[in-house]
Design an enzyme around this catalytic site. Structure first.
Site, short mmCIF file in Angstrom:
data_model
loop_
_atom_site.label_atom_id
_atom_site.label_comp_id
_atom_site.label_asym_id
_atom_site.label_seq_id
_atom_site.Cartn_x
_atom_site.Cartn_y
_atom_site.Cartn_z
N HIS A 88 0.85 -1.24 -0.09
CA HIS A 88 -0.01 -0.10 -0.01
C HIS A 88 0.86 1.12 0.07
O HIS A 88 1.82 1.37 0.79
CB HIS A 88 -0.91 -0.04 1.25
CG HIS A 88 -2.01 1.13 1.22
ND1 HIS A 88 -3.15 1.07 0.70
CD2 HIS A 88 -1.65 2.34 2.00
CE1 HIS A 88 -3.75 2.04 0.80
NE2 HIS A 88 -2.83 2.93 1.71
N ASP A 167 -14.66 1.61 6.95
CA ASP A 167 -13.86 2.65 6.38
C ASP A 167 -14.36 3.43 5.11
O ASP A 167 -14.19 4.87 5.18
CB ASP A 167 -12.53 1.91 5.70
CG ASP A 167 -11.72 2.89 5.17
OD1 ASP A 167 -11.19 3.74 5.71
OD2 ASP A 167 -11.31 2.74 3.96
N ARG A 174 -14.81 11.77 6.54
CA ARG A 174 -13.37 12.43 6.99
C ARG A 174 -12.99 13.42 5.75
O ARG A 174 -12.53 14.69 5.89
CB ARG A 174 -12.35 11.42 7.12
CG ARG A 174 -12.53 10.89 8.44
CD ARG A 174 -11.40 9.78 8.62
NE ARG A 174 -10.21 9.96 8.42
CZ ARG A 174 -9.19 9.02 7.80
NH1 ARG A 174 -9.38 7.92 7.45
NH2 ARG A 174 -7.96 9.56 7.87
N SER A 189 -7.85 3.30 8.90
CA SER A 189 -8.12 3.21 7.43
C SER A 189 -7.32 2.15 6.58
O SER A 189 -7.95 1.44 6.11
CB SER A 189 -8.32 4.57 7.04
OG SER A 189 -8.32 4.51 5.41
N LYS A 193 -8.34 -1.95 5.98
CA LYS A 193 -8.47 -2.61 4.62
C LYS A 193 -7.83 -3.97 4.25
O LYS A 193 -8.32 -4.73 3.55
CB LYS A 193 -8.18 -1.42 3.69
CG LYS A 193 -9.43 -0.52 3.59
CD LYS A 193 -9.33 0.34 2.23
CE LYS A 193 -8.09 1.48 2.44
NZ LYS A 193 -8.40 2.76 2.76
N1 URA Z 1 -5.26 6.45 2.81
C1 URA Z 1 -6.33 5.69 3.14
O1 URA Z 1 -6.59 4.46 2.83
N2 URA Z 1 -6.81 5.91 4.20
C2 URA Z 1 -6.51 7.27 4.91
O2 URA Z 1 -7.07 7.73 5.82
C3 URA Z 1 -5.43 8.35 4.22
C4 URA Z 1 -4.70 7.32 3.11
#
Ligand code: URA
Length: 438
Positions: A88, A167, A174, A189, A193
Site C-alpha cells: 500500500h 472505512d 473524513r 483506515s 482494509k
Molecule cells: N489512505 C487511506 O486509505 N486512508 C487514509 O485515511 C489516508 C490515506
C-alpha cells in the site's frame, strides 16, 4: 467507570471531546452503530473531530482498526498457496507502482491479491489507471477474484462495498469534515482494509513531501511506526519504507500516460526512480513471501524477470484475465491518446529546484485526469509528461513538460497551473534521494 452498555452514543462523543479514553467495547459499539445507520453522520463527524483533536491511544487505535476490519466481509485467501503479501502506498502523484510491482512480484511466484481505490483530489487512483486500458474490468465478485489469483497469480479489483464498510463510510465523512490528517484515523483506515482483504504481510510505502499527506519526515516516520505497531498487534507482518514525494514519481502523471510508463518499466526502459522503487519494494515482498532469503538476491530475481520478459508476460495475462486488451503490452498506442497536446517550454534557463507536487497533480486534474468531486468523470487520456526532474539543468524555451487534454482551453488552464508548480533557480541543485528510510 461506566461501560458502553450504559453510555449513549452522545456520551461516547462527550468522553472523547473531553480527552477521555474509550474501552474496547465502546469502540466496537461506535463502529457498529455507524455502519448499521444507528449513529448518524453528524454524530460520527463530531466523534471523528474529537478523535483528531484529542487523539486515540495505542490500544484505542488497535481496537478501532480491528473493529473496522470486522465491520463487513473478510476475504479468505487460504485457498491460495503461499504467503499473501499486499502493498500500500499512502498516495502521491504519478505513483503507478502497483501497475509495475504487481506483475513483477507475481512473475516471481508471490501471489498478488489487491483491492485499490480511485483518484480523489490531486492524487491518482490505481483503478482509474487500469480503466484506461480498453475493456479492463475492476468490479469483480470476491469469489472470482480469489479464483483469478489462484489461476493467474494476480488480480487487482475495486474495493467491494461489503468489505470494510466502516472505512468506506468513515473515509467519505473524513474527506468533507477536515478529519483526514489524523495518524490514528489513517492507520485504522489503511490497516483495516489490508486485513479485511486477506493479507498475511503488508509492505507500506509511506510517502513524504509536497505531494504526500505527510509533508515532513517527522510526521511520516510517526505514521510509519504506528502502521507497523498496529499491524503487528493484529498479527500481521508489516514492513514500512519512506519514499520521496517532493516530485512526481517517474515522468508521467495521468491515467493512460501512467499505464504507458508502467509498460516501459516492465520492458526495462522505465524511469530510474520508478524502477528502483519497484525493485526495492518487490525485494521486500519476495522475502516476506518466502521466495528469496535476502533482499539482494530478491532484487536480482526481479531484474531478471524484467530482462527475460516474464514480468511483461504476467502483465499481459493479468490484463487479459480482467477483460482488458492484452495487445497494449506490445502496442501501447492502443491506449487512449488526447486530442490536443502542448509542449511547455522553460520560462528561463536554470536548474529545476523543486516541484510543488500537489500543484502538478492539480494541473493534471484541471485538464481532466482526476476528480475534484466523486461524481466527476475522468478523461483517461489527459495528463502531463515531465521532461525535467529536480536537479536537471534546462535552457530557456527547452521542453519542460508535455500537456495532454481534450481541448485547447483545458491545456491553457493546465499550463498556468503547471507553471506555478515549478521553481527554476540559477545554481545547481542536487537530485533528491528517493529513499528516506528503508
Ligand atoms: N489512505 C487511506 O486509505 N486512508 C487514509 O485515511 C489516508 C490515506
Amino acid at each position: 467507570m461506566q461501560g458502553s452498555d450504559t453510555r449513549s452514543l452522545e456520551e461516547l462523543i462527550e468522553l472523547k471531546r473531553d480527552g477521555g479514553r474509550h474501552e474496547r467495547d465502546e469502540i466496537v459499539r461506535l463502529v457498529s452503530a455507524f455502519v448499521s445507520g444507528e449513529m448518524p453522520d453528524y454524530q460520527m463527524a463530531a466523534w471523528l473531530m474529537a478523535a483528531l483533536l484529542n487523539g486515540l491511544d495505542g490500544d484505542e487505535t488497535v481496537w478501532l482498526t480491528d473493529a473496522m476490519a470486522r465491520s463487513g466481509r473478510m476475504i479468505d485467501l487460504s485457498s491460495v498457496p503461499g504467503v499473501k503479501v499486499d502493498k500500500h502506498s499512502t498516495g502521491g502523484v504519478g505513483d503507478k507502482t502497483t501497475l509495475v510491482l504487481g506483475p513483477l512480484v507475481a512473475s516471481c511466484g508471490v501471489p498478488i491479491a489487491k483491492m485499490s481505490g480511485r483518484a480523489l483530489g490531486h492524487t491518482g487512483g490505481t483503478l482509474d489507471k487500469l480503466e484506461s486500458i480498453p475493456g479492463f474490468r475492476v468490479e469483480i465478485e470476491p469469489d472470482a477474484f480469489i479464483e483469478q489469483v489462484r489461476t493467474v497469480g494476480m488480480a487487482v479489483i475495486a474495493q467491494s462495498p461489503d468489505i470494510d464498510p466502516a472505512d468506506k463510510k468513515m473515509y467519505a465523512l473524513r474527506d468533507v469534515t477536515a478529519t483526514v490528517p489524523s495518524v490514528p484515523l489513517i492507520v485504522g483506515s489503511i490497516i483495516s482494509k489490508k486485513i479485511a482483504g486477506g493479507a498475511d504481510a503488508i509492505v507500506l510505502d509511506v510517502k513524504v513531501g509536497s505531494g504526500a499527506f505527510m509533508k515532513s519526515e517527522r510526521d511520516a516516520r510517526m505514521l510509519a511506526r504506528e502502521l507497523r505497531r498496529v499491524g503487528e498487534a493484529l498479527g500481521r507482518t508489516v514492513v514500512c519504507v519512506m519514499t520521496d514525494m517532493d516530485q512526481p514519481l517517474g515522468h508521467a502523471v495521468g491515467n493512460a500516460l501512467e499505464v504507458r510508463e508502467a509498460i516501459s518499466t516492465l520492458r526495462g526502459d522505465g524511469p530510474k526512480d520508478l524502477t528502483d522503487l519497484c525493485v526495492a519494494l518487490g525485494a521486500k515482498m519476495l522475502v516476506l513471501g518466502g521466495r528469496a532469503t535476502d533482499e539482494a538476491g530478491a532484487a536480482e530475481l526481479l531484474r531478471e524477470s524484467i530482462r527475460t520478459g516474464r514480468a511483461l508476460d504476467m502483465f499481459r495475462r493479468w490484463v487479459e484475465a480482467q477483460g482488458g486488451d492484452p495487445r497494449i503490452a506490445d502496442d501501447p498506442d492502443a491506449l487512449p491518446f488526447a486530442a490536443r497536446t502542448r509542449t511547455v517550454g522553460a520560462p528561463s534557463s536554470g536548474w529545476v529546484a523543486a516541484y510543488d507536487t500537489e500543484g502538478v497533480g492539480k494541473a493534471a486534474m484541471v485538464m481532466g485526469a482526476g476528480r475534484a468531486k466523486k461524481e466527476d468523470v475522468i478523461d483517461h487520456a489527459a495528463g502531463i509528461v515531465l521532461h525535467a526532474k529536480v536537479g536537471d539543468r534546462i535552457e530557456a524555451g527547452a521542453p519542460l513538460a508535455t500537456l495532454h487534454a481534450a481541448t485547447d482551453d483545458l491545456l491553457t488552464a493546465g499550463e498556468s497551473r503547471f507553471l506555478q508548480a515549478v521553481r527554476l533557480i540559477d545554481g545547481p541543485v542536487p537530485a533528491p534521494a528517493l529513499f528516506h528510510e528503508l
